[in-house]
Design a protein around this motif. Structure first.
Motif, PDB file in Angstrom:
ATOM      1  N   ASN A 105       0.851  -1.184   0.000  1.00 49.18           N
ATOM      2  CA  ASN A 105       0.000   0.000   0.000  1.00 49.18           C
ATOM      3  C   ASN A 105       0.890   1.238   0.000  1.00 49.18           C
ATOM      4  OD1 ASN A 105      -1.847  -2.043   1.979  1.00 49.18           O
ATOM      5  ND2 ASN A 105      -2.900  -1.038   0.306  1.00 49.18           N
ATOM      6  N   GLU A 106       0.821   1.983  -1.097  1.00 49.10           N
ATOM      7  CA  GLU A 106       1.658   3.173  -1.242  1.00 49.10           C
ATOM      8  C   GLU A 106       1.107   4.305  -0.374  1.00 49.10           C
ATOM      9  OE1 GLU A 106       2.724   7.051  -2.593  1.00 49.10           O
ATOM     10  OE2 GLU A 106       0.785   6.155  -3.111  1.00 49.10           O
ATOM     11  N   PHE A 107       2.015   5.069   0.205  1.00 49.02           N
ATOM     12  CA  PHE A 107       1.724   6.080   1.223  1.00 49.02           C
ATOM     13  C   PHE A 107       0.675   7.098   0.794  1.00 49.02           C
ATOM     14  CE2 PHE A 107       3.207  10.395   2.683  1.00 49.02           C
ATOM     15  CZ  PHE A 107       2.690  10.332   3.969  1.00 49.02           C
ATOM     16  N   THR A 108       0.848   7.757  -0.360  1.00 49.16           N
ATOM     17  CA  THR A 108      -0.022   8.886  -0.692  1.00 49.16           C
ATOM     18  C   THR A 108      -1.462   8.447  -0.893  1.00 49.16           C
ATOM     19  OG1 THR A 108       0.365   8.828  -3.102  1.00 49.16           O
ATOM     20  CG2 THR A 108       1.925  10.085  -1.767  1.00 49.16           C
ATOM     21  N   ASP A 109      -1.679   7.286  -1.496  1.00 50.47           N
ATOM     22  CA  ASP A 109      -3.045   6.822  -1.712  1.00 50.47           C
ATOM     23  C   ASP A 109      -3.644   6.257  -0.437  1.00 50.47           C
ATOM     24  OD1 ASP A 109      -4.741   6.979  -4.050  1.00 50.47           O
ATOM     25  OD2 ASP A 109      -5.041   4.827  -3.813  1.00 50.47           O
ATOM     26  N   ALA A 110      -2.811   5.646   0.407  1.00 50.64           N
ATOM     27  CA  ALA A 110      -3.302   5.135   1.679  1.00 50.64           C
ATOM     28  C   ALA A 110      -3.893   6.256   2.520  1.00 50.64           C
ATOM     29  CB  ALA A 110      -2.172   4.449   2.442  1.00 50.64           C
ATOM     30  N   THR A 111      -3.352   7.447   2.405  1.00 50.25           N
ATOM     31  CA  THR A 111      -3.829   8.563   3.225  1.00 50.25           C
ATOM     32  C   THR A 111      -5.206   9.058   2.805  1.00 50.25           C
ATOM     33  OG1 THR A 111      -2.749  10.256   1.856  1.00 50.25           O
ATOM     34  CG2 THR A 111      -1.465   9.327   3.678  1.00 50.25           C
ATOM     35  N   THR A 112      -5.745   8.601   1.670  1.00 49.33           N
ATOM     36  CA  THR A 112      -7.079   9.030   1.237  1.00 49.33           C
ATOM     37  C   THR A 112      -8.187   8.169   1.819  1.00 49.33           C
ATOM     38  OG1 THR A 112      -7.235   7.660  -0.776  1.00 49.33           O
ATOM     39  CG2 THR A 112      -6.053   9.748  -0.953  1.00 49.33           C
ATOM     40  N   THR A 113      -7.852   7.145   2.599  1.00 47.66           N
ATOM     41  CA  THR A 113      -8.849   6.172   3.049  1.00 47.66           C
ATOM     42  C   THR A 113      -9.711   6.652   4.203  1.00 47.66           C
ATOM     43  OG1 THR A 113      -7.252   5.184   4.589  1.00 47.66           O
ATOM     44  CG2 THR A 113      -7.364   4.241   2.366  1.00 47.66           C
ATOM     45  N   GLN A 114      -9.210   7.533   5.024  1.00 46.19           N
ATOM     46  CA  GLN A 114      -9.753   7.965   6.304  1.00 46.19           C
ATOM     47  C   GLN A 114      -9.622   6.856   7.354  1.00 46.19           C
ATOM     48  OE1 GLN A 114     -13.636  10.042   6.495  1.00 46.19           O
ATOM     49  NE2 GLN A 114     -12.511  11.604   7.630  1.00 46.19           N
ATOM     50  N   PHE A 115      -8.638   5.986   7.191  1.00 46.81           N
ATOM     51  CA  PHE A 115      -8.209   5.139   8.300  1.00 46.81           C
ATOM     52  C   PHE A 115      -6.682   5.005   8.301  1.00 46.81           C
ATOM     53  CE2 PHE A 115     -10.285   2.352   5.107  1.00 46.81           C
ATOM     54  CZ  PHE A 115      -9.211   1.606   4.644  1.00 46.81           C
ATOM     55  N   PHE A 116      -6.025   6.139   7.981  1.00 44.05           N
ATOM     56  CA  PHE A 116      -4.577   6.248   8.070  1.00 44.05           C
ATOM     57  C   PHE A 116      -4.250   7.384   9.032  1.00 44.05           C
ATOM     58  CE2 PHE A 116      -0.435   7.914   6.947  1.00 44.05           C
ATOM     59  CZ  PHE A 116       0.326   6.774   6.776  1.00 44.05           C
ATOM     60  N   ASN A 117      -3.300   7.154   9.927  1.00 45.84           N
ATOM     61  CA  ASN A 117      -2.894   8.172  10.904  1.00 45.84           C
ATOM     62  C   ASN A 117      -1.695   8.938  10.338  1.00 45.84           C
ATOM     63  OD1 ASN A 117      -1.640   9.537  13.127  1.00 45.84           O
ATOM     64  ND2 ASN A 117      -2.750   8.203  14.527  1.00 45.84           N
TER      65      ASN A 117
END
Length: 499
Positions: free
Chosen positions: A173-185
């Protein structure tokens, strides 16, 4: 020095393209080698992505790149829109077609979520703006619907992660797209597993977080043989398309804690914000519904989503379905012929998320708010563009409030820079100079991240300098600002209207 070739697979919500970047050590040239239409597929009153059709286009584009470029393609990377995902089972079987973010299964899902975990707590853990299309609410919709897919899922891959797995067999899971999920801190730079557990959602499906610039490895042997790209590596760009687009912002000032420039990545969506080093998770950013998404180089994109040219795209689609054959130049002409600042809409109102008839939705909004109803196609378009520009002004003020300093210049990048009327309207509404370009910002940011990973470019700031030297910018100076100043309070009333 011979040119180095890097290939960007840039997939937007309405189209996809394969763009080769040829870098001679000083400047980069772009060549589009393949393009395809993209969009939702409706089946049984649900909206999906045709992921196998997209995969076919990806392979066709790889073959086109290998056939047309007279040098080895050093690497390839994929960027897409955010929030959407695919699920694999333990045997790496894809569990159905990924849903499209405009599917109505998430209607009312945020309100259900807030009954379980308060809105303030979700924001404290994730720093993400609240939109019903976020991955969190998509997973909750599956849970409340009793979807068996969640029971058998072994791995969640965001859309670009899914395509990178198809290319290489590597799951991450790449960082920038993971942050769009609303379950990444974004503060601790990890999955917000405690939040998912409170919702009763599985956490074992989440993989390791990897950064842009990571080399995943070579293409699968079958893909390499089919496309002829036997020496090509797969490298992660900022896989969220906005992260790649911001990578290509040709700003002269390096990222400081509080920069004096902001960006608008303008396409179907308009993503407007500033690049900062640390997330801004405060009562004010919560109140303003700003988001903290990952950027390249470990930065944070403090931004707000705004409905962009989706409004115009859908108007064109409806009119052409009705027998017109208008291209974008026709629409620009119609808009220019219509007087401005007559009527406004709230571009982000739910009425415009996925209407069956966008022109009628715009007229109905103005009708309900007691304004002059646009009677011609040009008037409808002018209403849409004026409203988008006014929303830029509104969000600009929010950005300045959050960083505590004046923003001196607005960079607009992406395909929307071709809409000169909107670029000028942005300058007029905001009272700031606008620098527009490059057009292919997302593909260019993707390519330059690959060049950094290969050691051909020393840093992100150096990449931006190369972009400035390689592509001309269009500058728009503010005009007729008094009229926009006078109309702005009326626009703010429209934003607050109960429609």
């Amino acid at each position: 020095m011979s040119d180095k070739a890097f290939l960007a697979i840039d997939m937007g919500a309405s189209s996809g393209r394969h763009v080769v970047g040829l870098f001679d050590g000083r400047r980069v040239k772009l060549e589009e080698v393949y393009r395809f239409q993209n969009g939702p597929v409706e089946v049984g009153n649900r909206l999906y992505w045709d992921v196998l059709g997209q995969w076919t286009h990806i392979r066709n584009g790889l073959y086109a790149a290998g056939s047309r470029v007279n040098t080895t393609v050093a690497s390839v990377g994929v960027d897409t829109w955010g929030v959407d995902f695919g699920l694999l089972d333990r045997n790496d079987e894809l569990l159905g077609n990924p849903y499209h973010y405009r599917d109505h299964r998430t209607d009312g899902m945020m309100e259900k979520a807030f009954q379980i975990v308060p809105r303030e707590e979700i924001f404290r853990q994730t720093g993400l703006q609240f939109m019903q299309l976020n991955t969190l609410y998509q997973l909750l919709a599956m849970k409340f619907a009793g979807s068996p897919l969640l029971e058998i899922a072994d791995r969640l891959l965001m859309m670009p992660d899914l395509f990178h797995w198809m290319l290489t067999g590597e799951k991450c899971n790449e960082f920038t797209d993971a942050t769009t999920t609303q379950f990444f801190n974004p503060v601790e730079r990890r999955w917000a597993t405690e939040l998912l557990e409170r919702f009763g959602l599985p956490t074992h499906i989440l993989g390791p977080i990897v950064q842009p610039g990571t080399v995943l490895g070579p293409l699968r042997p079958s893909v390499a043989a089919e496309t002829g790209l036997t020496q090509t590596q797969v490298v992660l760009p900022g896989t969220h398309d906005t992260a790649s687009a911001v990578m290509a912002v040709p700003a002269r000032e390096p990222c400081e804690d509080w920069p004096n420039w902001c960006y608008i990545s303008l396409g179907t969506w308009a993503l407007m914000g500033v690049e900062v080093k640390q997330p801004v998770i405060t009562e004010k950013s919560l109140a303003l519904n700003f988001t903290n998404e990952g950027g390249v180089g470990g930065t944070i994109r403090l931004l707000k989503n705004i409905t962009g040219l989706w409004l115009v795209q859908e108007c064109r689609r409806i009119w052409n379905q009705g027998g017109r054959s208008w291209d974008w130049e026709d629409l620009n002409r119609l808009t220019a012929e219509s007087p401005g600042l007559v009527s406004f809409i709230n571009p982000d109102h739910p009425m415009f998320l996925a209407p069956t008839d966008m022109p009628e939705a715009i007229r109905e909004f103005t009708r309900r708010t007691g304004q002059s109803v646009p009677s011609t196609e040009g008037a409808v378009l002018r209403c849409a563009l004026d409203s988008i520009a006014m929303k830029f002004r509104h969000v600009l003020g929010m950005c300045e409030e959050l960083i505590g300093r004046r923003i001196e210049v607005i960079h607009i990048v992406g395909g929307g820079t071709k809409n000169r009327l909107l670029c000028q309207a942005a300058a007029d509404a905001c009272g700031r100079p606008v620098l527009a370009g490059p057009v292919e910002a997302t593909a260019l940011g993707n390519i330059m991240m690959q060049a950094v990973a290969a050691g051909e470019v020393g840093s992100i700031s150096e990449a931006r300098e190369i972009i400035r030297q390689s592509f001309p910018l269009d500058e728009y100076s503010p005009q007729n600002t008094a009229a926009w100043d006078e109309a702005f309070p009326r626009f703010l009333q429209i934003l607050e209207a109960d429609v």
